[in-house]
Scaffold this motif. Structure first.
Motif, PDB file in Angstrom:
ATOM      1  N   GLU A   1      65.176 158.975  50.860  1.00 48.98           N
ATOM      2  CA  GLU A   1      63.298 159.748  51.312  1.00 48.98           C
ATOM      3  C   GLU A   1      62.849 157.965  50.870  1.00 48.98           C
ATOM      4  N   ASP A   2      61.928 158.410  51.821  1.00 49.70           N
ATOM      5  CA  ASP A   2      60.768 156.696  51.498  1.00 49.70           C
ATOM      6  C   ASP A   2      59.868 157.275  51.635  1.00 49.70           C
ATOM      7  N   ASP A   3      58.823 155.994  52.371  1.00 51.55           N
ATOM      8  CA  ASP A   3      57.832 156.407  52.654  1.00 51.55           C
ATOM      9  C   ASP A   3      57.533 156.998  54.357  1.00 51.55           C
ATOM     10  N   SER A   4      58.510 156.537  55.067  1.00 48.34           N
ATOM     11  CA  SER A   4      58.427 157.322  56.629  1.00 48.34           C
ATOM     12  C   SER A   4      59.073 158.454  56.380  1.00 48.34           C
ATOM     13  N   GLY A   5      60.291 159.240  55.833  1.00 46.23           N
ATOM     14  CA  GLY A   5      60.857 160.768  55.628  1.00 46.23           C
ATOM     15  C   GLY A   5      62.294 160.724  54.868  1.00 46.23           C
ATOM     16  N   ALA A   6      62.617 161.557  55.052  1.00 44.59           N
ATOM     17  CA  ALA A   6      64.231 162.314  54.510  1.00 44.59           C
ATOM     18  C   ALA A   6      65.379 162.256  55.139  1.00 44.59           C
ATOM     19  N   VAL A   7      66.097 162.185  54.533  1.00 44.48           N
ATOM     20  CA  VAL A   7      68.042 161.780  55.409  1.00 44.48           C
ATOM     21  C   VAL A   7      68.574 162.797  54.225  1.00 44.48           C
ATOM     22  N   LEU A   8      69.020 163.917  54.842  1.00 42.75           N
ATOM     23  CA  LEU A   8      69.237 165.269  54.383  1.00 42.75           C
ATOM     24  C   LEU A   8      70.989 164.617  54.486  1.00 42.75           C
ATOM     25  N   THR A   9      71.950 165.189  53.951  1.00 39.66           N
ATOM     26  CA  THR A   9      73.798 164.687  54.543  1.00 39.66           C
ATOM     27  C   THR A   9      74.231 166.123  53.381  1.00 39.66           C
TER      28      THR A   9
ATOM     29  N   VAL B   1      59.402 177.509  43.798  1.00 37.95           N
ATOM     30  CA  VAL B   1      60.700 176.091  43.798  1.00 37.95           C
ATOM     31  C   VAL B   1      61.527 176.514  42.225  1.00 37.95           C
ATOM     32  N   VAL B   2      62.935 177.038  42.516  1.00 35.48           N
ATOM     33  CA  VAL B   2      63.718 176.776  41.482  1.00 35.48           C
ATOM     34  C   VAL B   2      64.114 175.496  40.795  1.00 35.48           C
ATOM     35  N   GLU B   3      64.163 174.353  42.042  1.00 39.86           N
ATOM     36  CA  GLU B   3      64.631 173.201  41.073  1.00 39.86           C
ATOM     37  C   GLU B   3      64.197 171.683  42.272  1.00 39.86           C
ATOM     38  N   GLN B   4      63.334 171.314  41.305  1.00 39.07           N
ATOM     39  CA  GLN B   4      62.537 170.266  41.650  1.00 39.07           C
ATOM     40  C   GLN B   4      63.987 168.734  41.388  1.00 39.07           C
ATOM     41  N   LEU B   5      64.294 168.718  43.117  1.00 37.58           N
ATOM     42  CA  LEU B   5      65.197 167.797  43.004  1.00 37.58           C
ATOM     43  C   LEU B   5      64.677 166.560  43.169  1.00 37.58           C
ATOM     44  N   THR B   6      63.557 165.725  44.219  1.00 40.64           N
ATOM     45  CA  THR B   6      63.576 164.669  44.375  1.00 40.64           C
ATOM     46  C   THR B   6      60.992 165.176  44.030  1.00 40.64           C
ATOM     47  N   PRO B   7      60.543 164.562  44.437  1.00 38.79           N
ATOM     48  CA  PRO B   7      59.379 164.187  44.466  1.00 38.79           C
ATOM     49  C   PRO B   7      58.437 165.254  45.659  1.00 38.79           C
ATOM     50  N   VAL B   8      59.493 165.062  46.967  1.00 38.15           N
ATOM     51  CA  VAL B   8      59.616 165.666  47.982  1.00 38.15           C
ATOM     52  C   VAL B   8      61.436 166.727  48.373  1.00 38.15           C
TER      53      VAL B   8
END
Length: 172
Positions: A110-118, A10-17
């Motif tokens: 991100e939430d408990d059900s998944g993630a959205v990336l733009t 990991v170069v950068e941890q953006l969020t927990p996921v």
């Protein structure tokens, strides 16, 4: 190859996921969510892997693919834009320029059900060249149709800038 991507440091941890990693000097965004695992190369906004919880990897990626900037990645889901196939204009790349250009992670949720990336492509030198944004949805919300992890939804949007007419086709 998919296991190699998830094993990268990991170069950068953006969020927990969400994390940023590198392979051959190229940035890769990795989604490591309890409901889905996925990865996207910022070179070409190329979806490299998608594995819903409890299921097999859904995409193929060549072990021999190059991740060097400007190289077309073999496998996964590329963005072919603003044309698909050979260019009508000599000297331009097959399948458009979007798959060989650098993109940035513009937003994520991100939430408990998944993630959205733009993802957003970096502007080209010509001011009248259209821009394309690419939304990777890794979300399963009760009020919406099922998305990741049960189904990958790829949405592309482009804006033509300036006064020049543009004809564009896209393939994902």
């Amino acid at each position: 190859m998919i296991n190699k991507i998830f094993a990268l440091p990991v170069v950068e941890q953006l969020t927990p996921v969400l994390s940023r990693r590198q392979i051959d000097g190229a940035d890769v965004i990795v989604v490591d969510h309890p409901r889905v695992k996925a990865s996207v190369a910022l070179n070409g906004a190329h979806l490299l892997s998608w594995k819903p919880e409890g299921e097999a990897e859904g995409l193929w990626l060549s072990d021999a693919t190059s991740f060097k900037q400007g190289a077309a990645i073999r496998g996964g889901v590329p963005i072919c834009w603003p044309w698909f196939g050979p260019s009508a204009q000599p000297g331009l790349p097959s399948h458009g320029f979007a798959r060989n250009q650098q993109w940035t992670l513009k937003a994520h949720n991100e939430d408990d059900s998944g993630a959205v990336l733009t993802l957003l492509d970096e502007p080209l030198a010509a001011p009248d060249t259209p821009s394309i944004s690419y939304l990777l949805q890794a979300l399963e919300a009760e009020a919406r149709a099922p998305r990741w992890p049960g189904r990958a939804v790829l949405v592309a949007h482009y804006d033509a800038l300036g006064d020049l007419p543009w004809c564009a086709r896209i393939a994902l």
